[in-house]
Write a protein that holds these residues in place. Structure first.
Motif, mmCIF file in Angstrom:
data_model
loop_
_atom_site.group_PDB
_atom_site.id
_atom_site.type_symbol
_atom_site.label_atom_id
_atom_site.label_comp_id
_atom_site.label_asym_id
_atom_site.label_seq_id
_atom_site.Cartn_x
_atom_site.Cartn_y
_atom_site.Cartn_z
ATOM 1 N N LEU A 16 -48.209 33.716 -21.060
ATOM 2 C CA LEU A 16 -47.902 34.283 -22.361
ATOM 3 C C LEU A 16 -49.143 34.450 -23.211
ATOM 4 C CD1 LEU A 16 -44.634 32.298 -23.221
ATOM 5 C CD2 LEU A 16 -44.814 34.759 -22.737
ATOM 6 N N VAL A 17 -50.047 33.485 -23.181
ATOM 7 C CA VAL A 17 -51.302 33.560 -23.933
ATOM 8 C C VAL A 17 -52.137 34.732 -23.435
ATOM 9 C CG1 VAL A 17 -53.484 32.398 -24.426
ATOM 10 C CG2 VAL A 17 -51.333 31.120 -24.521
ATOM 11 N N PHE A 18 -52.209 34.871 -22.108
ATOM 12 C CA PHE A 18 -52.971 35.962 -21.512
ATOM 13 C C PHE A 18 -52.362 37.309 -21.892
ATOM 14 C CE2 PHE A 18 -53.577 38.924 -17.922
ATOM 15 C CZ PHE A 18 -54.961 39.051 -17.974
ATOM 16 N N ALA A 19 -51.035 37.395 -21.882
ATOM 17 C CA ALA A 19 -50.352 38.651 -22.189
ATOM 18 C C ALA A 19 -50.606 39.082 -23.623
ATOM 19 C CB ALA A 19 -48.856 38.506 -21.938
ATOM 20 N N GLN A 20 -50.757 38.093 -24.534
ATOM 21 C CA GLN A 20 -51.011 38.426 -25.931
ATOM 22 C C GLN A 20 -52.361 39.106 -26.107
ATOM 23 O OE1 GLN A 20 -50.511 34.718 -27.989
ATOM 24 N NE2 GLN A 20 -48.278 34.841 -27.985
ATOM 25 N N ASP A 21 -53.294 38.904 -25.169
ATOM 26 C CA ASP A 21 -54.622 39.506 -25.249
ATOM 27 C C ASP A 21 -54.665 40.891 -24.630
ATOM 28 O OD1 ASP A 21 -55.635 37.273 -26.508
ATOM 29 O OD2 ASP A 21 -56.192 36.298 -24.624
ATOM 30 N N ILE A 22 -53.567 41.321 -24.019
ATOM 31 C CA ILE A 22 -53.532 42.620 -23.363
ATOM 32 C C ILE A 22 -53.035 43.685 -24.340
ATOM 33 C CG2 ILE A 22 -52.436 43.986 -21.550
ATOM 34 C CD1 ILE A 22 -52.312 41.488 -19.840
ATOM 35 N N THR A 23 -53.805 44.751 -24.466
ATOM 36 C CA THR A 23 -53.388 45.906 -25.250
ATOM 37 C C THR A 23 -53.181 47.065 -24.290
ATOM 38 O OG1 THR A 23 -54.712 45.168 -27.150
ATOM 39 C CG2 THR A 23 -54.011 47.476 -27.119
ATOM 40 N N THR A 24 -51.991 47.606 -24.271
ATOM 41 C CA THR A 24 -51.735 48.715 -23.356
ATOM 42 C C THR A 24 -52.564 49.924 -23.773
ATOM 43 O OG1 THR A 24 -49.901 49.629 -24.643
ATOM 44 C CG2 THR A 24 -49.372 47.910 -23.019
ATOM 45 N N ALA A 25 -52.816 50.813 -22.827
ATOM 46 C CA ALA A 25 -53.604 52.007 -23.108
ATOM 47 C C ALA A 25 -52.933 52.860 -24.176
ATOM 48 C CB ALA A 25 -53.803 52.800 -21.824
ATOM 49 N N SER A 26 -51.617 52.999 -24.101
ATOM 50 C CA SER A 26 -50.883 53.794 -25.092
ATOM 51 C C SER A 26 -51.015 53.201 -26.488
ATOM 52 C CB SER A 26 -49.403 53.891 -24.704
ATOM 53 O OG SER A 26 -49.247 54.604 -23.499
ATOM 54 N N ALA A 27 -50.926 51.871 -26.577
ATOM 55 C CA ALA A 27 -51.053 51.197 -27.867
ATOM 56 C C ALA A 27 -52.464 51.349 -28.425
ATOM 57 C CB ALA A 27 -50.697 49.721 -27.726
ATOM 58 N N TYR A 28 -53.452 51.236 -27.549
ATOM 59 C CA TYR A 28 -54.837 51.393 -27.990
ATOM 60 C C TYR A 28 -55.087 52.826 -28.477
ATOM 61 C CZ TYR A 28 -59.907 51.353 -28.069
ATOM 62 O OH TYR A 28 -61.216 51.465 -28.474
ATOM 63 N N PHE A 29 -54.582 53.797 -27.718
ATOM 64 C CA PHE A 29 -54.738 55.197 -28.102
ATOM 65 C C PHE A 29 -54.064 55.467 -29.447
ATOM 66 C CE2 PHE A 29 -53.697 59.785 -27.734
ATOM 67 C CZ PHE A 29 -54.979 60.279 -27.520
ATOM 68 N N LYS A 30 -52.938 54.801 -29.688
ATOM 69 C CA LYS A 30 -52.230 54.961 -30.957
ATOM 70 C C LYS A 30 -53.070 54.439 -32.121
ATOM 71 C CE LYS A 30 -47.912 53.845 -33.360
ATOM 72 N NZ LYS A 30 -46.614 53.122 -33.291
ATOM 73 N N THR A 31 -53.761 53.307 -31.928
ATOM 74 C CA THR A 31 -54.608 52.772 -33.001
ATOM 75 C C THR A 31 -55.758 53.728 -33.311
ATOM 76 O OG1 THR A 31 -56.061 51.496 -31.510
ATOM 77 C CG2 THR A 31 -54.068 50.409 -32.309
ATOM 78 N N VAL A 32 -56.290 54.369 -32.266
ATOM 79 C CA VAL A 32 -57.365 55.352 -32.469
ATOM 80 C C VAL A 32 -56.836 56.541 -33.263
ATOM 81 C CG1 VAL A 32 -58.923 56.981 -31.309
ATOM 82 C CG2 VAL A 32 -58.625 54.664 -30.407
ATOM 83 N N SER A 33 -55.655 57.042 -32.878
ATOM 84 C CA SER A 33 -55.039 58.171 -33.575
ATOM 85 C C SER A 33 -54.758 57.822 -35.038
ATOM 86 C CB SER A 33 -53.740 58.571 -32.869
ATOM 87 O OG SER A 33 -53.125 59.656 -33.512
ATOM 88 N N GLU A 34 -54.265 56.608 -35.287
ATOM 89 C CA GLU A 34 -53.969 56.178 -36.652
ATOM 90 C C GLU A 34 -55.247 56.072 -37.480
ATOM 91 O OE1 GLU A 34 -51.865 52.577 -35.971
ATOM 92 O OE2 GLU A 34 -49.901 53.558 -35.790
ATOM 93 N N TYR A 35 -56.340 55.636 -36.840
ATOM 94 C CA TYR A 35 -57.603 55.550 -37.573
ATOM 95 C C TYR A 35 -58.090 56.947 -37.961
ATOM 96 C CZ TYR A 35 -62.404 54.664 -38.830
ATOM 97 O OH TYR A 35 -63.595 54.629 -39.511
ATOM 98 N N TYR A 36 -58.003 57.889 -37.024
ATOM 99 C CA TYR A 36 -58.394 59.262 -37.345
ATOM 100 C C TYR A 36 -57.533 59.817 -38.481
ATOM 101 C CZ TYR A 36 -61.922 60.319 -33.803
ATOM 102 O OH TYR A 36 -63.081 60.359 -33.078
ATOM 103 N N ALA A 37 -56.263 59.443 -38.525
ATOM 104 C CA ALA A 37 -55.365 59.917 -39.582
ATOM 105 C C ALA A 37 -55.785 59.381 -40.954
ATOM 106 C CB ALA A 37 -53.934 59.511 -39.276
#
Length: 223
Positions: A16-37
């Protein structure tokens, strides 16, 4: 028995601790898109390589949809979208191409390096890490560290078969886009020296082409 239960509990806790450190590619791409917005405007130097040809210049962008490309190679070439009209000046042909764009059609001069462009990519392409979520060298000749994503088209109607995107992990800004068509044609877009929120006005996106140039209106639909 107790040792076995303890081991199992420890395994699930560590998972569970390890899973919390994983960011899916889609989620990461979404953060990039939100930053550009969140960016009001920017200017950035660009280079585009295709086959043995190379173009370069500067992009100016103002939210939500104003876009201008001033080329240094080919010199004086300009592409401008002012929210209503797409204008392209080709100095070698002494030609001005203009096309009225209907905003409700969803068309327009939407750059992939804008929040609108990124939103469209996430809609029509599947997003994955190219190798993993950790930063790695931009290429074999560079020590610059980037996060690498690969976007694969969901249907055959999209212009590019896949697009590789390299993102600066500190700034969340796109450093490189490598797009490949179904025919194997490759377009590499490099972006340098972003200047964010510089206070661009709408005047920046008004372009007066040379009066000596030949004008071609609605060129996208001309026979």
């Amino acid at each position: 028995m107790k040792k076995g239960l303890i081991s199992i509990c420890a395994f699930f806790i560590s998972t569970l601790v390890f899973a919390q450190d994983i960011t899916t590619a889609s989620a990461y791409f979404k953060t990039v898109s939100e930053y550009y917005a969140s960016i009001k405007d920017y200017e950035v130097e660009f280079e585009i390589k295709m086959d043995n040809k190379e173009t370069k210049g500067k992009i100016s962008y103002k939210a939500p949809d104003l876009l201008r490309l001033d080329y240094s190679n080919p010199e004086e070439q300009v592409i401008v979208f002012n929210g209503d009209t797409l204008t392209i000046y080709l100095p070698e042909s002494s030609a001005v191409l203009q096309q009225q764009i209907n905003p409700s059609s969803g068309a327009g001069a939407v750059s992939a390096s804008t929040s609108q462009g990124l939103s469209l990519l996430s809609r029509y392409y599947s997003v994955a890490y190219e190798t993993g979520q950790e930063a790695e060298a931009l290429d074999e000749e560079s020590d610059e560290q980037v996060i690498k994503l690969i976007l694969t088209r969901k249907n055959s109607s999209e212009a590019f078969k896949y697009i590789k995107i390299a993102i600066n992990p500190q700034t969340k800004l796109i450093r490189r886009m490598d797009a490949v068509t179904p025919k194997g044609e490759e377009f590499i877009f490099d972006f340098y020296d972003y200047q964010l929120n510089v206070g661009l006005t709408d005047q920046r996106f008004i372009y007066d082409a040379p009066s000596s140039a030949n004008n071609y209106n609605n060129f996208l639909f001309s026979e």
